[in-house]
Design an enzyme around this catalytic site. Structure first.
Site, mmCIF file in Angstrom:
data_model
loop_
_atom_site.group_PDB
_atom_site.id
_atom_site.type_symbol
_atom_site.label_atom_id
_atom_site.label_comp_id
_atom_site.label_asym_id
_atom_site.label_seq_id
_atom_site.Cartn_x
_atom_site.Cartn_y
_atom_site.Cartn_z
ATOM 1 N N ASP A 255 24.808 -16.471 92.083
ATOM 2 C CA ASP A 255 24.620 -17.920 92.039
ATOM 3 C C ASP A 255 25.778 -18.636 92.718
ATOM 4 O O ASP A 255 26.948 -18.246 92.568
ATOM 5 C CB ASP A 255 24.505 -18.400 90.596
ATOM 6 C CG ASP A 255 23.138 -18.075 89.999
ATOM 7 O OD1 ASP A 255 22.264 -17.610 90.751
ATOM 8 O OD2 ASP A 255 22.962 -18.279 88.785
ATOM 9 N N GLU B 192 22.612 -11.797 91.558
ATOM 10 C CA GLU B 192 22.999 -11.948 90.150
ATOM 11 C C GLU B 192 21.950 -11.385 89.206
ATOM 12 O O GLU B 192 22.288 -10.886 88.138
ATOM 13 C CB GLU B 192 23.260 -13.417 89.828
ATOM 14 C CG GLU B 192 23.874 -13.629 88.463
ATOM 15 C CD GLU B 192 24.638 -14.945 88.345
ATOM 16 O OE1 GLU B 192 24.765 -15.448 87.227
ATOM 17 O OE2 GLU B 192 25.116 -15.451 89.371
ATOM 18 N N TYR C 63 18.127 -25.117 92.721
ATOM 19 C CA TYR C 63 19.110 -24.604 91.764
ATOM 20 C C TYR C 63 19.303 -25.579 90.603
ATOM 21 O O TYR C 63 19.615 -26.753 90.816
ATOM 22 C CB TYR C 63 20.442 -24.380 92.486
ATOM 23 C CG TYR C 63 21.500 -23.685 91.665
ATOM 24 C CD1 TYR C 63 21.369 -22.349 91.318
ATOM 25 C CD2 TYR C 63 22.640 -24.375 91.254
ATOM 26 C CE1 TYR C 63 22.353 -21.711 90.582
ATOM 27 C CE2 TYR C 63 23.632 -23.744 90.515
ATOM 28 C CZ TYR C 63 23.480 -22.416 90.179
ATOM 29 O OH TYR C 63 24.452 -21.783 89.445
#
Length: 746
Positions: free
Chosen positions: A104, A8, A308
């Site tokens: 992601d 990403e 994350y």
């Protein structure tokens, strides 16, 4: 043949490339023997603007609404088209056998990669990398267990449905409102209910009438007792005459009727999800929700020391338990060395208080990674957020705090008085924090009306029994002389204005802040996790600021006149959180394969037709009450004065013109007279600091004074600050609809 990996962001791509031994750098990619790693820059592809569906949509008109595309078009985002072209060339290289999506791990991340594949027409086999951290170990394990791309087809369908539904409702409603009222008005399924929540809170504050209440406080035997109503167990009453009567007829001695001692265990607060972290960071450090997310992204992507960030879970899964010791060893540095090392040597027993597979959807709670930490490489703000996460991680793995609670009940005549005290026997997890630590999550700073409002009253309800008091003589039947008796007074307070921290918490759980608690709303909001998602709430708040629908006064959030007028003109459906809750519920069902995206979009189109008709038939007006006498130097129209998130601005009312200039900016510079934060006003050499107390100081004089004090920034620091100011001034006022508005001439 080689595998093409699409990350990403470039920073994640570099980490993956290093692990996969891709050392050869080329335009837009890094290549090795078996893999080619490339990247997006966020979204490279997006839904086309209305103008690209026909000439009739280039002019904003009620006659062309609603716009309901039959065949959706994707377009390459012009600003990053060069990177899209690089990725497209790689997709069609003959030596590329398949594609690994490494964006992601979530709905929006899936959309980033799939839209690139869709727009380019690539039909090569797809695999999915699904990881929660970007450490070398996590990347290696992720590539060892790649999943088939088909497993995430439904997630992609849900992401597309979300994007198309937001386009249909948002663009149509925005055009309809703008054309109907000849003003720059925008609305959406999440931002408008959020704004309505702020308006409802302000209305409650305005209409609130304080109500006085009373109590009694008695000092006896070195203990502070508080009067307690025998029937309600409340320590306050609104009956002033009753309290005065008790006070006047009170005896001078207190007879002890009950003494109880009981052990108590308290466990650490839960691990952080993004919302809890954003709320606490705002209250502790004043960070906005967006700032906290950006800091977390750097700690996740660049430093790779935290997992994350865009998670809505505060629990871990069972497969993470085996890695906890390694994570403890990695963060055993600086102030955490002693505690982390001690916990790493002990057996870790997973408890349902922090390990629960059923309470984790896509991502587990935010915790440290196995990556060794270098605190010296972090900025001050990064250290603050990292410290919060690590201390909470250490606290959760620590034993319970053990204490002994002492409760003493006595009678003065026929009236009941109580006192409580607590002695910590084993601090347990509290050793991880400072001695003055308080759990912000327990502080009910967004409570409804009826809050206690007097320090002298609430102080009497706290620790009435001193820690060093000899309690051996405290037993039932004993009497203590009353050395002081006083009436305590207070008044109920209205709820507090929202801050960014409390607003983002309210978006997650809006039910308790709604007046009409319909069962359907309560159920759907509970199932979907509130307004928006953890990944979008910070952007929604920024959008409301940038649209000048709300503004900051200190740390408080207030709705603007524009925002209040917008709510009076928007159809009721768009002001209710029920709409977004129902959408999220349907989107989750689509992602699990239990609902149809086509059926959902059909219903959205029907809803949009009804929405536009409501706006067309509505009877309302909009007027700018912030027009100034300043004329725009580019088009000559009168300009609007607005309160931006960082200061006051003059903005041209013509969106096509787009001219604006900063009048003043809030700064962290302190006034030498009253020590409040000052504003920076003016341009160029004429810039000066102004304080609310009346103090004024030229920027050059301020810099000279700070230099003499030894606290001034160097020329590089000043230049960096001025570049940041210029950059923020160039940002679009309303990111989501900037392009849609640019051709509108009001």
């Amino acid at each position: 043949m080689k595998h093409l990996v699409i990350a990403e962001k470039p920073s994640v791509a570099r980490d993956i490339a290093r692990v996969l031994h891709c050392g050869q750098k080329s335009a837009g990619c890094m290549e090795g023997k078996d893999y080619i790693v490339t990247w997006a820059l966020g979204h490279l592809v997006t839904l086309a603007d209305p103008e690209q569906y026909g000439e009739q949509y280039k002019t904003w008109s009620m006659d062309t609404l609603p716009m309901l595309p039959k065949n959706w078009k994707l377009v390459v985002i012009r600003q990053t088209s060069w990177q899209y072209n690089a990725v497209k060339d790689l997709l069609f290289r003959k030596d590329v056998a398949d594609v690994v999506i490494a964006t992601d791990a979530g709905r929006e991340g899936e959309l980033v990669a799939r839209w690139i594949l869709e727009k380019s027409g690539c039909r090569k086999p797809v695999k999915r990398l699904w990881i929660s951290s970007v450490t070398d170990k996590a990347i290696r394990e992720g590539f060892a267990h790649l999943r088939p791309g088909k497993d995430y087809e439904n997630l992609y369908h849900a992401a597309v449905a979300r994007a198309q539904a937001d386009w249909v409702v948002g663009i149509n409603a925005t055009r309809a409102l703008t054309c109907k009222y000849n003003a720059q008005l925008s609305c959406g399924r999440v931002q408008t209910p959020t704004l309505a929540m702020i308006a409802a809170r302000e209305e409650e504050i305005r209409s609130f009438v304080p109500k006085p209440y009373y109590g009694l406080k008695a000092a006896a035997g070195g203990i502070s007792f508080v009067w307690t109503d025998a029937s309600s167990r409340s320590s306050r009453t609104f009956d002033k005459e009753r309290i005065e009567s008790i006070y006047q007829n009170a005896e001078k001695r207190l007879k002890i009727t009950e003494v109880t001692k009981k052990p108590k265990k308290s466990w650490s607060p839960a691990l952080y999800d993004l919302t809890a972290l954003q709320r606490e960071a705002n209250q502790r450090f004043g960070f906005s929700a967006k700032e906290t997310l950006n800091i977390m992204q750097r700690l996740y992507e660049s430093h790779k020391v935290l997992t994350y960030p865009r998670t809505d879970s505060r629990y871990l899964t069972t497969d993470i338990v085996g890695t906890l010791k390694e994570r403890l060893e990695a963060c055993a540095v600086g102030p955490y060395r002693k505690t982390a090392a001690l916990l790493a040597r002990q057996d870790i027993r997973p408890s349902k208080s922090f390990v629960n597979n059923a309470k984790v959807s896509d991502h587990h709670a935010i915790i440290p990674t196995e990556e060794y930490v270098r605190l010296e490489n972090m900025s001050s703000d990064e250290r603050k957020i990292y410290d919060m996460v690590v201390r909470r991680f250490l606290a959760v793995l620590s034993p319970a705090c053990e204490s002994e609670e002492l409760s003493v009940t006595g009678m003065i005549g026929t009236e009941r008085f109580t006192a409580k005290g607590s002695v910590i026997k084993n601090p347990g997890w509290r050793q991880v924090y400072d001695s003055d630590w308080q759990n912000i999550e327990d502080e009910d700073d967004i409570e409804f009306s009826g809050r206690d409002g007097a320090d002298d009253f609430t102080a009497g309800q706290g620790r009435g029994i001193p820690d060093n008091l000899d309690t051996a003589s405290l037993r039932p039947g004993a009497t203590l002389p009353v050395t002081a008796l006083s009436i305590t007074k207070g008044a109920t307070k209205p709820p507090a204005y929202f801050t960014e921290g409390t607003l983002i918490a309210a978006m997650e759980n809006p039910v308790k802040y709604l007046k009409n608690k319909d069962k359907t709303i309560v159920r759907t909001l509970g199932d979907t996790g509130g307004l928006g998602t953890v990944a979008t709430r910070a952007d929604i708040i920024e959008k409301l600021f940038n649209s000048f629908l709300m503004e900051k006064k200190g740390n408080e959030i207030h709705i603007t006149s524009k925002g209040r007028q917008l709510l009076s003109l928007v159809p009721p459906d768009l002001k209710s959180p029920e709409l977004t809750a129902q959408w999220e519920l349907r989107l989750q069902a689509i992602s699990r394969g239990k609902d149809s995206d086509r059926k959902f979009m059909g219903e959205i189109q029907d809803y949009t037709r009804r929405l536009i008709q409501q706006i067309k038939d509505a009877d309302g007006t909009f007027r700018h009450d912030n027009l100034t006498r300043h004329k725009c130097p580019q088009c000559g129209k009168l300009m609007l004065e607005v309160n931006g998130k960082h200061g006051k601005m003059l903005v041209c009312q013509d969106r096509e013109c787009g001219y604006r200039e900063t009048i003043s900016r809030r700064t962290n510079a302190r006034c030498p007279v009253c020590h409040k934060k000052m504003e920076l006003v003016g341009k160029g050499d004429a810039q000066r600091f102004v304080c609310s107390c009346g103090h004024k100081e030229k920027l050059s004089s301020f810099q000279e004074r700070k230099k003499k004090e030894g606290k001034g920034g160097n020329k590089r620091d000043v230049a960096a600050y001025m570049r940041k100011q210029a950059k923020e001034a160039e940002q679009p006022l309303n990111n989501a609809f900037a392009e849609a508005f640019k051709n509108l001439n009001l």
